[in-house]
Design a protein around this motif. Sequence first.
Motif, PDB file in Angstrom:
ATOM      1  N   UNK A  54      -0.103  -5.537  15.405  1.00 40.31           N
ATOM      2  CA  UNK A  54      -0.221  -5.025  13.965  1.00 40.31           C
ATOM      3  C   UNK A  54      -1.798  -5.064  13.786  1.00 40.31           C
ATOM      4  N   UNK A  55      -2.107  -4.372  12.555  1.00 40.20           N
ATOM      5  CA  UNK A  55      -3.520  -4.594  11.927  1.00 40.20           C
ATOM      6  C   UNK A  55      -3.662  -5.876  11.353  1.00 40.20           C
ATOM      7  N   UNK A  56      -2.940  -6.577  11.018  1.00 39.20           N
ATOM      8  CA  UNK A  56      -3.260  -7.967  10.361  1.00 39.20           C
ATOM      9  C   UNK A  56      -2.225  -9.022  10.815  1.00 39.20           C
ATOM     10  N   UNK A  57      -2.679 -10.178  11.017  1.00 39.59           N
ATOM     11  CA  UNK A  57      -1.567 -11.381  11.485  1.00 39.59           C
ATOM     12  C   UNK A  57      -0.380 -11.346  10.496  1.00 39.59           C
ATOM     13  N   UNK A  58       0.516 -12.209  11.177  1.00 39.66           N
ATOM     14  CA  UNK A  58       1.858 -12.177  10.580  1.00 39.66           C
ATOM     15  C   UNK A  58       1.475 -12.650   9.206  1.00 39.66           C
ATOM     16  N   UNK A  59       0.807 -13.776   9.177  1.00 36.80           N
ATOM     17  CA  UNK A  59       0.703 -14.473   7.728  1.00 36.80           C
ATOM     18  C   UNK A  59       0.424 -13.430   6.653  1.00 36.80           C
ATOM     19  N   UNK A  60      -0.505 -12.757   6.970  1.00 38.56           N
ATOM     20  CA  UNK A  60      -1.294 -11.757   6.079  1.00 38.56           C
ATOM     21  C   UNK A  60      -0.138 -10.711   5.494  1.00 38.56           C
ATOM     22  N   UNK A  61       0.828 -10.353   6.700  1.00 37.64           N
ATOM     23  CA  UNK A  61       1.787  -9.064   6.516  1.00 37.64           C
ATOM     24  C   UNK A  61       2.820  -9.735   5.601  1.00 37.64           C
ATOM     25  N   UNK A  62       3.086 -11.056   5.820  1.00 41.24           N
ATOM     26  CA  UNK A  62       4.074 -11.877   4.951  1.00 41.24           C
ATOM     27  C   UNK A  62       3.603 -11.650   3.509  1.00 41.24           C
ATOM     28  N   UNK A  63       2.630 -11.892   3.213  1.00 44.26           N
ATOM     29  CA  UNK A  63       2.134 -11.963   1.798  1.00 44.26           C
ATOM     30  C   UNK A  63       2.005 -10.608   1.251  1.00 44.26           C
ATOM     31  N   UNK A  64       1.393  -9.615   1.945  1.00 50.71           N
ATOM     32  CA  UNK A  64       1.389  -8.482   1.518  1.00 50.71           C
ATOM     33  C   UNK A  64       2.570  -7.875   1.123  1.00 50.71           C
ATOM     34  N   UNK A  65       3.924  -8.108   2.118  1.00 50.49           N
ATOM     35  CA  UNK A  65       5.176  -7.587   1.731  1.00 50.49           C
ATOM     36  C   UNK A  65       5.627  -8.386   0.519  1.00 50.49           C
ATOM     37  N   UNK A  66       5.445  -9.476   0.271  1.00 45.24           N
ATOM     38  CA  UNK A  66       6.081 -10.518  -0.825  1.00 45.24           C
ATOM     39  C   UNK A  66       5.255  -9.711  -2.196  1.00 45.24           C
ATOM     40  N   UNK A  67       3.723  -9.279  -1.993  1.00 45.29           N
ATOM     41  CA  UNK A  67       3.231  -8.895  -3.413  1.00 45.29           C
ATOM     42  C   UNK A  67       3.434  -7.507  -3.663  1.00 45.29           C
ATOM     43  N   UNK A  68       3.813  -6.432  -2.494  1.00 46.63           N
ATOM     44  CA  UNK A  68       4.599  -5.128  -2.683  1.00 46.63           C
ATOM     45  C   UNK A  68       5.741  -5.447  -3.587  1.00 46.63           C
ATOM     46  N   UNK A  69       6.768  -6.189  -2.818  1.00 47.55           N
ATOM     47  CA  UNK A  69       7.895  -6.494  -3.860  1.00 47.55           C
ATOM     48  C   UNK A  69       7.963  -7.019  -5.060  1.00 47.55           C
ATOM     49  N   UNK A  70       7.164  -7.792  -5.271  1.00 41.07           N
ATOM     50  CA  UNK A  70       6.900  -8.270  -6.645  1.00 41.07           C
ATOM     51  C   UNK A  70       6.381  -7.153  -7.583  1.00 41.07           C
ATOM     52  N   UNK A  71       5.396  -6.552  -7.175  1.00 33.44           N
ATOM     53  CA  UNK A  71       4.673  -5.446  -7.860  1.00 33.44           C
ATOM     54  C   UNK A  71       5.686  -4.238  -8.055  1.00 33.44           C
ATOM     55  N   UNK A  72       6.536  -3.996  -7.281  1.00 38.55           N
ATOM     56  CA  UNK A  72       7.480  -3.007  -7.304  1.00 38.55           C
ATOM     57  C   UNK A  72       8.595  -3.372  -8.478  1.00 38.55           C
ATOM     58  N   UNK A  73       8.863  -4.622  -8.535  1.00 36.60           N
ATOM     59  CA  UNK A  73       9.984  -4.997  -9.545  1.00 36.60           C
ATOM     60  C   UNK A  73       9.254  -5.314 -10.840  1.00 36.60           C
ATOM     61  N   UNK A  74       8.096  -5.835 -10.958  1.00 39.30           N
ATOM     62  CA  UNK A  74       7.563  -6.017 -12.449  1.00 39.30           C
ATOM     63  C   UNK A  74       6.960  -5.083 -12.758  1.00 39.30           C
ATOM     64  N   UNK A  75       6.146  -4.310 -11.904  1.00 39.05           N
ATOM     65  CA  UNK A  75       5.308  -3.134 -12.501  1.00 39.05           C
ATOM     66  C   UNK A  75       5.908  -1.820 -12.612  1.00 39.05           C
ATOM     67  N   UNK A  76       6.908  -1.659 -11.681  1.00 40.62           N
ATOM     68  CA  UNK A  76       7.563  -0.343 -11.795  1.00 40.62           C
ATOM     69  C   UNK A  76       9.190  -0.316 -11.987  1.00 40.62           C
ATOM     70  N   UNK A  77       9.833  -1.424 -12.260  1.00 43.08           N
ATOM     71  CA  UNK A  77      10.906  -1.523 -12.753  1.00 43.08           C
ATOM     72  C   UNK A  77      11.761  -1.296 -11.766  1.00 43.08           C
TER      73      UNK A  77
END
Length: 99
Positions: free
Chosen positions: A40-63
């Motif tokens: 992967x381009x990033x370590x697993x730790x960073x990928x987990x945080x990135x995925x969580x941030x995307x999920x939260x942004x999608x729910x909060x920002x895009x409904x």
Amino acid sequence: MELTVTGTEGNLHVVDFLKPSIGESEAKFYAASDEHTVTTDLPQDALMVTELACLIKGIRGNGLKPEKKWPAMSRKTQLVVDAVRASIERGFEAVEVRN
């Protein structure tokens, strides 16, 4: 933690099953005797945080609604971890993973 799964059609061996060392951007597993590497381009730790941030942004920002796959994936992971623990407690006997 290493994981070895033995089945009727072969074996699977995963090094660093739960979490690769900090900073690693690849994981290895062995099916039978063949080594496979997943990078992967990033370590697993960073990928987990990135995925969580995307999920939260999608729910909060895009409904968007929460993805339905995560509860099932979490449950399946917990079933495997529980089976590993049960196997250890029983002297490393084979344990059936039930859904």
